[in-house]
Design an enzyme around this catalytic site. Structure first.
Site: not given
Ligand SMILES: NC(=O)c1ccc[n+]([C@@H]2O[C@H](COP(=O)([O-])OP(=O)(O)OC[C@H]3O[C@@H](n4cnc5c(N)ncnc54)[C@H](O)[C@@H]3O)[C@@H](O)[C@H]2O)c1
Length: 257
Positions: A18, A38, A64, A91, A163
């Protein structure tokens, strides 16, 4: 190799997929060395293998962010491998796997785990990495932390109150951290993305909601990772050297306030 991040080490938590993956790719393109951290070791290692295969400098370290002992050992690994770190993108979050439900139906254990990852995580990771960030900041350019928040805080979208509460905490924490770390020449800002569609399938947004969210934006299209990475690159680089304590909404022009 040229670019604004040459000679710098930047960590991206949640960089296995992502948006985090897109930030890692941009950091390498900007000449930096990226550490992808990750929970998902298989995907994280694959991202790093692609970057290294294309001639970039990248390393994967499992992490983690919700586990204090794991964060401590992560920081020790980073310190022994690099000594100095110049950038950190907090992130990692529980996001794409969330089950949408009314807040009174969220199980307590789910609330606690999400808070431990999304809100306590960035605090723990930043705290554990402070010695290497201070070392990086001493090298002349300062250091930069980007805490990833969310515009969901200001939209008040129903279905994932834990969230939204966690990301509201990230916004407040960012501003206070910036004041506590300014004396160390470490800047702290928050990227606050609007809805952004990555390679990861999402069941949390219905087609009707997706259309309504587009209509609320000044720019009437979906956002993609490329719409976020330039702002993160800016916040990590010296071009933003006088910017700290800010929440930067990157949302195609939704007005919240
Ligand atoms: N995509 C969107 O629309 C959006 C909008 C606003 C904010 N965000 C924020 O952007 C960031 C990334 O979003 P995304 O869409 O890529 O999310 P995603 O869920 O696709 O990816 C999240 C990543 O974090 C990792 N992760 C989860 N828990 C973890 C932990 N305990 N330790 C280490 N790694 C961990 C997962 O394995 C994954 O690789 C997040 O903080 C999300 O809240 C996303």
């Amino acid at each position: 190799m040229t670019g604004p991040l040459v000679g710098r080490v930047v960590l991206v938590t949640g960089g296995a997929q992502g948006l985090g993956r897109a930030y890692a790719q941009r950091i390498v393109a900007d000449g930096g060395t990226v550490v992808v951290a990750d929970l998902d070791a298989e995907k994280g290692a694959a991202v790093v293998a692609d970057l290294v295969g294309a001639g970039g400098a990248a390393t994967f370290v499992p992490l983690d962010v919700g586990d204090p002992a794991a964060v401590t050992s992560f920081a020790e690994t980073v310190a022994s491998q690099f000594g100095a770190v110049h950038g950190l993108v907090n992130n990692a979050a529980i996001f794409s796997t969330i089950t949408m439900r009314p807040f009174w139906e969220i199980p307590t254990e789910e609330w606690d785990r999400l808070m431990a990852v999304n809100l306590r995580g960035p605090w723990l990771v930043t705290s554990a990495l402070l010695p290497v960030l201070r070392e990086g900041a001493r090298t002349g350019h300062g250091a930069s932390i980007v805490n990833v928040g969310s515009d969901a805080v200001w939209l008040g979208r129903p279905g994932y109150l834990h969230y939204i509460a966690s990301k509201g905490g990230v916004a407040g924490m960012t501003h206070a951290m910036a004041h506590e770390l300014g004396g160390d020449s470490i800047r702290v800002n928050s990227l606050s993305p609007g809805p952004t569609y990555t390679e990861v399938p999402r069941t949390t947004v219905s087609p009707e909601q997706r259309t309504a969210m587009q209509a609320a934006q000044a720019l009437h299209r979906d956002a993609e990772p490329a719409d976020m990475v330039g702002v993160v690159a800016f916040l990590l680089s010296d071009d933003s050297r006088w910017v700290t304590g800010q929440t930067v909404s990157v949302n195609g022009g939704v007005l919240h306030r």
